[in-house]
Motif scaffolding. Sequence first.
Motif, short mmCIF file in Angstrom:
data_model
loop_
_atom_site.label_atom_id
_atom_site.label_comp_id
_atom_site.label_asym_id
_atom_site.label_seq_id
_atom_site.Cartn_x
_atom_site.Cartn_y
_atom_site.Cartn_z
N GLY A 115 0.82 -1.20 0.00
CA GLY A 115 0.00 0.00 0.00
C GLY A 115 0.85 1.25 0.00
O GLY A 115 2.08 1.18 -0.10
N VAL A 116 0.17 2.37 0.12
CA VAL A 116 0.84 3.67 0.07
C VAL A 116 0.42 4.48 1.30
O VAL A 116 -0.76 4.48 1.67
N MET A 117 1.39 5.15 1.93
CA MET A 117 1.09 6.00 3.08
C MET A 117 0.20 7.15 2.61
O MET A 117 0.54 7.81 1.63
N ASN A 118 -0.89 7.42 3.31
CA ASN A 118 -1.71 8.56 2.90
C ASN A 118 -1.42 9.79 3.73
O ASN A 118 -2.04 10.83 3.57
N SER A 119 -0.45 9.67 4.65
CA SER A 119 0.01 10.85 5.39
C SER A 119 1.39 10.50 5.94
O SER A 119 1.79 9.35 5.95
N THR A 120 2.11 11.52 6.39
CA THR A 120 3.42 11.29 6.99
C THR A 120 3.22 10.89 8.44
O THR A 120 2.59 11.62 9.20
N PRO A 121 3.71 9.72 8.85
CA PRO A 121 3.40 9.24 10.20
C PRO A 121 4.24 9.91 11.29
O PRO A 121 5.44 10.14 11.09
N PRO A 122 3.65 10.22 12.43
CA PRO A 122 4.44 10.63 13.58
C PRO A 122 5.17 9.42 14.15
O PRO A 122 4.73 8.29 13.95
N ILE A 123 6.29 9.66 14.81
CA ILE A 123 7.05 8.56 15.41
C ILE A 123 7.00 8.71 16.93
O ILE A 123 7.20 9.80 17.45
N THR A 124 6.70 7.61 17.61
CA THR A 124 6.69 7.62 19.07
C THR A 124 8.02 7.06 19.57
O THR A 124 8.35 5.91 19.29
N TYR A 125 8.79 7.90 20.26
CA TYR A 125 10.06 7.45 20.84
C TYR A 125 9.88 7.12 22.32
O TYR A 125 10.46 6.19 22.83
N PHE A 126 9.10 7.95 23.00
CA PHE A 126 8.91 7.76 24.44
C PHE A 126 7.49 7.25 24.68
O PHE A 126 6.56 8.04 24.76
N ALA A 127 7.35 5.94 24.73
CA ALA A 127 6.03 5.34 24.83
C ALA A 127 5.66 5.11 26.29
O ALA A 127 6.53 5.06 27.16
N THR A 128 4.36 4.93 26.53
CA THR A 128 3.93 4.54 27.87
C THR A 128 4.33 3.09 28.09
O THR A 128 4.68 2.39 27.14
N SER A 129 4.27 2.64 29.34
CA SER A 129 4.78 1.30 29.66
C SER A 129 4.12 0.21 28.81
O SER A 129 4.74 -0.79 28.49
N LEU A 130 2.89 0.44 28.42
CA LEU A 130 2.15 -0.55 27.62
C LEU A 130 2.81 -0.77 26.25
O LEU A 130 2.73 -1.85 25.68
N PHE A 131 3.44 0.27 25.73
CA PHE A 131 3.99 0.19 24.36
C PHE A 131 5.51 0.29 24.30
O PHE A 131 6.08 0.33 23.22
N GLN A 132 6.14 0.35 25.50
CA GLN A 132 7.59 0.52 25.52
C GLN A 132 8.34 -0.57 24.76
O GLN A 132 9.35 -0.31 24.13
N HIS A 133 7.82 -1.79 24.85
CA HIS A 133 8.53 -2.91 24.22
C HIS A 133 8.47 -2.88 22.70
O HIS A 133 9.17 -3.64 22.04
N ILE A 134 7.63 -2.00 22.11
CA ILE A 134 7.58 -1.93 20.65
C ILE A 134 8.10 -0.59 20.12
O ILE A 134 8.13 -0.37 18.92
N ALA A 135 8.51 0.31 21.02
CA ALA A 135 8.97 1.64 20.62
C ALA A 135 10.47 1.61 20.29
O ALA A 135 11.20 0.77 20.84
N PRO A 136 10.97 2.51 19.45
CA PRO A 136 10.24 3.54 18.72
C PRO A 136 9.47 2.95 17.52
O PRO A 136 9.95 2.06 16.87
N TYR A 137 8.31 3.50 17.28
CA TYR A 137 7.51 3.05 16.15
C TYR A 137 6.81 4.23 15.51
O TYR A 137 6.57 5.25 16.16
N GLY A 138 6.53 4.08 14.21
CA GLY A 138 5.71 5.06 13.54
C GLY A 138 4.29 4.57 13.57
O GLY A 138 4.03 3.36 13.74
N ARG A 139 3.36 5.48 13.50
CA ARG A 139 1.97 5.06 13.41
C ARG A 139 1.32 5.93 12.34
O ARG A 139 1.29 7.14 12.45
N GLY A 140 0.82 5.27 11.29
CA GLY A 140 0.25 6.04 10.19
C GLY A 140 -0.77 5.25 9.43
O GLY A 140 -1.01 4.07 9.71
N ARG A 141 -1.35 5.92 8.47
CA ARG A 141 -2.46 5.31 7.73
C ARG A 141 -2.03 4.91 6.32
O ARG A 141 -1.41 5.69 5.60
N VAL A 142 -2.38 3.68 5.98
CA VAL A 142 -1.95 3.09 4.71
C VAL A 142 -3.18 2.72 3.87
O VAL A 142 -4.12 2.12 4.39
N VAL A 143 -3.15 3.10 2.60
CA VAL A 143 -4.19 2.64 1.68
C VAL A 143 -3.62 1.43 0.93
O VAL A 143 -2.69 1.57 0.13
N PHE A 144 -4.12 0.26 1.26
CA PHE A 144 -3.63 -0.96 0.62
C PHE A 144 -4.25 -1.10 -0.76
O PHE A 144 -5.37 -0.64 -1.01
#
Length: 331
Positions: free
Chosen positions: A97-126
């Motif tokens: 797919g193609v990104m339909n926006s530029t994703p923000p990146i999370t570097y400092f995640a809450t404890s729930l998401f620390q094990h997967i950070a840093p990650y981008g989160r964005g929207r994709v049109v498949f």
Amino acid sequence: MAIEREKVIPSQYIPEVGSHVETIGRKRYLITNDAMYTFYRRTKGEFSDFFLALRDDKKLLGCKCSRCGLVRVPPFLTHCPDCNFAPTKLVEVKQVGVMNSTPPITYFATSLFQHIAPYGRGRVVFKGADTAMSTLLYTTTGILVPGIIRKGTKVKLVFNDERIGDMTDVFCVPAAELRKEQIEQKGLQRSEIDWESPAEPALPPASDADLAACREILGEVKAVIEEMNRNERARKDIAAWKRDILVKTRGAQFGIYIGDGNIRFEETGPAAPDFVMVCADPRTLLDGLAYRGAITDSVINKKLWISKNMEFNTIFKLDRMARSVARSKKS
Ligand SMILES: [Zn+2]
């Protein structure tokens, strides 16, 4: 043999029974560990087919309106509101797919998401879909920094090897980082991608002046690291952490070794480092270690590159050590 299964709350977050004293100002306060817990189950309800397809068949499903033909991914509507609630049916879409926006990146995640950070989160049109799906984003080129994935970047859906039927079972990476057959492969798994050999940024050649300056800066880096190692508060920041880091800079290579609560500088870098740090100007690292600006900022601003995304955690610890030393000097 009993199999140790992962728990909803990872064991490192569960405090031990007991108490300790914290001194604030000159007063001693007794603190005891206690617990309050609530667990719950929830159903994916009518979205079950979508999550089962992700988990069991490595398929990405959308819903197609029987009247207007619009394909929504994920398939969050069983009836199309644009067509007087005509029923939709599940269809499979492509895993590119193609990104339909530029994703923000999370570097400092809450404890729930620390094990997967840093990650981008964005929207994709498949391909095959008319709507965008929100997904996690990673790169295979080392640390995820702004500019790697932006609006219009072609991405590929990747499946975790262990899947539970959740949105975090999948993520995307830039298609340009994969081989043609990987891009075309349906159900490409994380383990089928090479994460271990990202291309290091090239360092400019060092002049004689650079070499002389570098020598001096390395002496300062060594002194700052030795100071960290003498500082109890800073040593606590790396408790139970072990990393051999190879640092490459214009004019020199060296090692930073963390283990058993110790940190040390050595002119010889590790032969098999846990990760590689590249910064053209050694002063960038020195300033971070000496608490003149954060190393994490230098990573985000692309002045300092690290070979593994998840090692942002280690960078974060180095920043904490710098802060601990600075605070000890104040108090
Ligand atoms: Zn419709």
